[in-house]
Design an enzyme around this catalytic site. Structure first.
Site, short mmCIF file in Angstrom:
data_model
loop_
_atom_site.label_atom_id
_atom_site.label_comp_id
_atom_site.label_asym_id
_atom_site.label_seq_id
_atom_site.Cartn_x
_atom_site.Cartn_y
_atom_site.Cartn_z
N VAL A 137 3.68 1.05 2.57
CA VAL A 137 3.29 0.01 3.51
C VAL A 137 3.79 -1.33 2.96
O VAL A 137 3.55 -1.65 1.79
CB VAL A 137 1.76 -0.04 3.69
CG1 VAL A 137 1.38 -1.03 4.78
CG2 VAL A 137 1.22 1.35 4.01
N GLY A 173 0.83 -1.20 0.00
CA GLY A 173 0.00 0.00 0.00
C GLY A 173 0.86 1.24 0.00
O GLY A 173 2.08 1.20 0.14
N GLY A 228 0.44 5.31 1.36
CA GLY A 228 -0.42 6.29 2.02
C GLY A 228 0.29 7.63 2.08
O GLY A 228 1.41 7.78 1.59
N GLY A 229 -0.38 8.58 2.69
CA GLY A 229 0.22 9.90 2.85
C GLY A 229 1.49 9.80 3.67
O GLY A 229 2.41 10.61 3.56
N PHE A 230 1.55 8.79 4.45
CA PHE A 230 2.61 8.57 5.40
C PHE A 230 3.86 7.99 4.75
O PHE A 230 4.98 8.23 5.16
CB PHE A 230 2.05 7.58 6.41
CG PHE A 230 2.77 7.49 7.70
CD1 PHE A 230 2.74 8.53 8.59
CD2 PHE A 230 3.46 6.33 8.03
CE1 PHE A 230 3.39 8.43 9.81
CE2 PHE A 230 4.11 6.24 9.25
CZ PHE A 230 4.08 7.27 10.13
N GLY A 231 3.66 7.21 3.72
CA GLY A 231 4.75 6.51 3.05
C GLY A 231 4.27 5.16 2.57
O GLY A 231 3.07 4.93 2.44
N ASP A 253 -10.63 11.09 8.39
CA ASP A 253 -10.33 10.63 7.04
C ASP A 253 -11.08 9.33 6.73
O ASP A 253 -10.50 8.35 6.25
CB ASP A 253 -8.82 10.46 6.86
CG ASP A 253 -8.40 10.49 5.38
OD1 ASP A 253 -9.25 10.85 4.53
OD2 ASP A 253 -7.24 10.17 5.10
N LYS A 256 4.12 0.12 8.12
CA LYS A 256 3.92 1.41 7.47
C LYS A 256 5.13 2.27 7.79
O LYS A 256 5.34 2.64 8.94
CB LYS A 256 2.64 2.01 8.08
CG LYS A 256 2.07 3.17 7.38
CD LYS A 256 0.68 3.44 7.97
CE LYS A 256 0.09 4.74 7.52
NZ LYS A 256 -1.19 4.99 8.19
#
Ligand SMILES: *[C@@H]1O[C@H](CO)[C@@H](O)[C@H](O)[C@H]1NC(C)=O
Ligand SMILES: *[C@@H]1O[C@H](CO)[C@@H](O)[C@H](O)[C@H]1NC(C)=O
Ligand SMILES: *[C@@H]1O[C@H](CO)[C@@H](O)[C@H](O)[C@H]1NC(C)=O
Ligand SMILES: *[C@@H]1O[C@H](CO)[C@@H](O)[C@H](O)[C@H]1NC(C)=O
Ligand SMILES: *[C@@H]1O[C@H](CO)[C@@H](O)[C@H](O)[C@H]1NC(C)=O
Ligand SMILES: *[C@@H]1O[C@H](CO)[C@@H](O)[C@H](O)[C@H]1NC(C)=O
Ligand SMILES: *[C@@H]1O[C@H](CO)[C@@H](O)[C@H](O)[C@H]1NC(C)=O
Ligand SMILES: *[C@@H]1O[C@H](CO)[C@@H](O)[C@H](O)[C@H]1NC(C)=O
Length: 697
Positions: free
Chosen positions: A398, A391, A393-396, A506, A412
């Protein structure tokens, strides 16, 4: 028996047939006519009778072979001789095994009687072949000199001798399989009543190695089994320990059988194993850690798909559950302390960290994690050097990882360039550490190792709802309702059971993850905010969320309340009903918000124009209407007019009951099966209790 004998008699020196070459041999022998010998002739084939089967003949010479025979024209004896051929590398003292075939072909009045000797040693005396019935004589001679077989008539009165066929084998010791391998194979053959033509030694000689296995042949040691393919072999029962005794096995294929029980740990201890295919069986339990670990390290290709009872995709995770129970008391203590001190401060701490632009130190909040702390090295190990991304995400990114206990996890990693900063990382870690609910994805651990920040979650097999809705195998209405209800419970928990309440901020189909059983869990708490009506901090400076799901009121006023989540959840419901995306592309230049589009259709009483065609024929329309109305209420412009998540959950639950009873009626009236309820719990017993009780209240 002949076939097994063949295993020990490697080289066929000579087949003699007093006729043409014959192909129909049960043992693939190639029969050739012996070179014409002066003074010999064929015995006339006058009789119409069949060559009979003889219990004496274990060597099964084909009937056409036995139908021909040679006899001397004018002599009372026949001599056949051979010597070993130097090209055959027979060694100093070769041994030969010979087989002589006799059958009378003429209904003769006179006696045919002769002595048979090999190298002048009698093999049979005063022997008379039987009419159309084969007799086989065999013997062994040794030595590299010339050898001969003589057939000599017993008297001048007797008819001349005859012979139908002869075979000569050279006896050569073969290097038998390693005895442990051989024993293991015998056990496997016996245990599973293997129907293959497995006789003699598994590996030797090479040309007669058993079907479905490969061996390694070295000059100085016995052959070893390196590959075994027992795919589609009708195997029933548990995987036998004998498989573990094939210690040089590299390739094992047991797919497409009916093997049951659990995957044994010993398979992980077969040192050279590189490929293991257990797919399409009836195996259950979890995958041993030893196998998963090898897989992680790239040493093993493991196939286990299509084993309905097998978990390992996170569904059984006993260690994790145990840990939870053990630490329950601790959690309560922690949560009381934390509730009083840390969590109340959390919001302010974030502000301070933000202002100072300092790297936040997770050590301060370590107490809030009853979860495991990973080092970067450990993460590298469990994710097999970050090799599969599941995956983004905005975070980085996964990644998928695998813990020692076999549980799969999602790792993540915060990327350097991520739009979400350390604050969000910390927020997510903080919130996740507090919340425990079956409909919220659970945090297993975290990593804060120098500049590496990451969170380790339980792994969700079926990915997110968004992808699942777009995927090939879509969800039916009943499944969608259950997912909606699960997600509603997750949100309700954040709003009602957490103190201070949490606002997810979100909510979207991409943040609803699914387990194998399609249980839904809310994920991604990066934007989540603690919210308290007594605090003034609920004015946020930067409305955040995802386009299409974003509460317009919040966007306009920056006034945050849990009703913003309700709005987003309404959009999720509309996506479930319509199968559309939150932002619908109408043309290259024109896009429409799903709320506007659906509201338009629904306000005209036309649910058919908006309902997902994939569920249209397979749902109770009242049930869909009920959810549609709920979705419209959730997406009211003004937060006050929207229901609470508790009310939303109740509404979905009623709709689910409608759908279920309508389905069971459809089933009983039409008599067809196919109820999607089979895998679910009965609706009356829908669990609503919360698993996590540890949040401070
Ligand atoms: C011998 O004769 C029988 C019966 O006439 C016939 O079926 C058979 O094919 C013959 N065999 C050979 C080798 O000619
Ligand atoms: C002899 O036995 C073999 C195998 O047992 C069989 O296939 C064949 O038909 C038999 N032949 C006669 C003539 O009975
Ligand atoms: C058979 O043998 C006899 C005496 O040994 C000889 O005279 C005769 O020519 C032989 N016949 C043939 C066909 O070889
Ligand atoms: C059997 O082993 C010997 C040495 O132990 C080797 O010389 C020979 O080639 C082997 N034979 C076969 C058939 O592998
Ligand atoms: C294993 O056996 C199956 C069925 O007999 C066959 O389809 C498959 O190709 C074999 N695999 C290998 C690697 O030979
Ligand atoms: C055995 O080796 C052959 C040739 O390398 C290969 O085609 C076959 O798939 C192997 N069999 C198994 C069971 O691995
Ligand atoms: C699989 O195993 C379970 C018990 O473990 C059994 O009830 C079921 O009938 C088996 N299914 C098949 C297809 O063999
Ligand atoms: C786990 O999930 C993956 C992907 O969904 C699948 O390929 C694999 O076969 C599953 N494993 C088991 C044991 O069901």
């Amino acid at each position: 028996m002949f076939p097994s004998l063949l295993h020990y008699l490697e080289v066929i020196l000579l087949n003699v047939l007093f006729n043409s070459r014959f192909p129909d041999d049960p043992y693939d022998r190639m029969w050739q006519r012996y070179e014409n010998v002066d003074g010999w002739t064929d015995v006339p084939n006058k009789s119409n009778g069949e060559i009979k089967n003889s219990t004496n003949d274990n060597y099964d010479a084909p009937s056409a072979v036995m139908r021909s025979a040679s006899t001397p024209v004018n002599d009372s004896r026949m001599d056949l001789s051979w010597s070993s051929d130097s090209s055959m590398n027979v060694g100093v003292d070769p041994k030969f095994f010979l087989v002589l075939y006799f059958a009378e072909l003429e209904a003769v009045q006179e006696l045919r009687q002769f002595d048979v000797s090999v190298d002048n040693n009698p093999l049979a005396s005063a022997f008379s072949p039987k009419f159309l019935l084969p007799t086989v004589l065999s013997g062994i001679v040794q030595g590299s000199n010339e050898h001969s077989v003589s057939l000599v008539a017993t008297s001048n009165l007797a008819l001349q001798p005859l012979i139908n066929a002869m075979e000569i084998y050279m006896v050569r010791p073969v290097n038998e399989s390693n005895s442990l391998d051989a024993n293991a194979m015998m056990t496997i053959q016996e245990k599973f009543s293997v129907k293959k033509n497995w006789v003699g030694d598994p590996c030797a000689p090479i040309s007669f190695a058993w079907n479905g296995l490969n061996c390694s042949y070295t000059t100085n040691s016995p052959p070893r089994i390196t590959a075994l393919n027992m795919s589609s072999s009708g195997l029933v029962g548990e995987i036998d320990a004998s498989f573990g005794q094939l210690t040089l096995l590299q390739h094992l294929d047991l797919s497409h059988n009916s093997l049951s029980g659990s995957i044994p740990v010993f398979l992980g201890q077969v040192p050279a194993l590189q490929f293991l295919d257990l797919s399409s069986n009836n195996l259950s339990g979890s995958i041993p850690w030893s196998l998963l670990e090898k897989t992680q390290r790239g040493l093993l290709t493991l196939r286990v798909d299509n084993n309905p009872g097998l978990c390992g995709n996170n569904t059984c995770n006993p260690i994790q559950k145990k840990r939870r129970n053990k630490t329950k008391l601790l959690q309560i203590v922690i949560s009381v302390i934390v509730a009083v001190s840390l969590l109340v401060l959390a919001v302010f701490l974030f502000v301070i960290w933000d202002r100072r632009k300092k790297r936040p130190d997770l050590a301060h909040s370590t107490n809030t994690f009853e979860n495991r702390r990973f080092t970067y090295k450990e993460l590298k190990h469990i994710t097999n050097n970050f090799n599969s991304v599941i995956g983004r995400g905005g975070f980085g990114l996964v990644y998928v990882g695998c813990l020692e206990n076999g549980a799969l996890v999602a790792v993540k990693m915060r990327s350097e360039t991520s739009s979400q900063g350390n604050t969000e990382f910390l927020a997510e870690a903080q919130h996740l550490a507090r919340v425990h609910h079956k409909n919220l994805v659970s945090l297993i651990g975290y990593c804060k190792d120098k500049k590496h920040l990451s969170l380790v979650y339980e792994y969700m097999d079926e990915g997110n709802l968004e992808d699942r809705l777009r995927g090939q195998e879509s969800l039916n209405w009943l499944q969608r309702l259950k997912i909606a209800l699960d997600s509603a419970h997750g949100l309700e928990y954040l709003h009602k059971s957490c103190s201070p309440p949490l606002i997810h901020r979100d909510v979207k189909t991409g943040n609803i993850l699914l387990t194998t059983n399609l249980q839904a869990k809310l994920s991604d708490f990066g934007l989540t905010r603690a919210f308290s009506s007594e605090m003034v901090t609920h004015m946020t400076t930067r409305p955040a969320g995802t386009l299409g799901y974003l509460d317009p009121e919040y966007y306009a006023t920056s006034h945050l309340s849990e009703k913003s989540d309700v709005y987003s959840f309404g959009v999720v419901l509309l996506v479930l009903i319509t199968g559309q995306r939150a932002i619908i592309t109408i043309s290259d230049t024109e896009r429409n918000n799903i709320t506007i589009w659906a509201r338009h259709g629904l306000s005209e009483g036309d649910i058919d124009s908006v309902i997902d065609p994939r569920i249209r024929g397979d749902c109770d329309i009242n049930s869909v209407w009920k959810v549609a109305e709920l979705a419209l209420q959730c997406t009211q412009h003004t937060g006050r007019d929207r229901p609470t998540m508790t009310e939303v959950a109740e509404g979905i639950s009623e709709s689910l009951q409608l759908e279920t009873s309508s389905r069971s009626m459809r089933c009983s009236s039409s008599g067809t099966g196919g109820s999607a309820l089979a895998d679910g719990e009965p609706v009356g017993a829908l669990e609503t209790e919360l698993i996590g009780e540890t949040s401070a209240r």
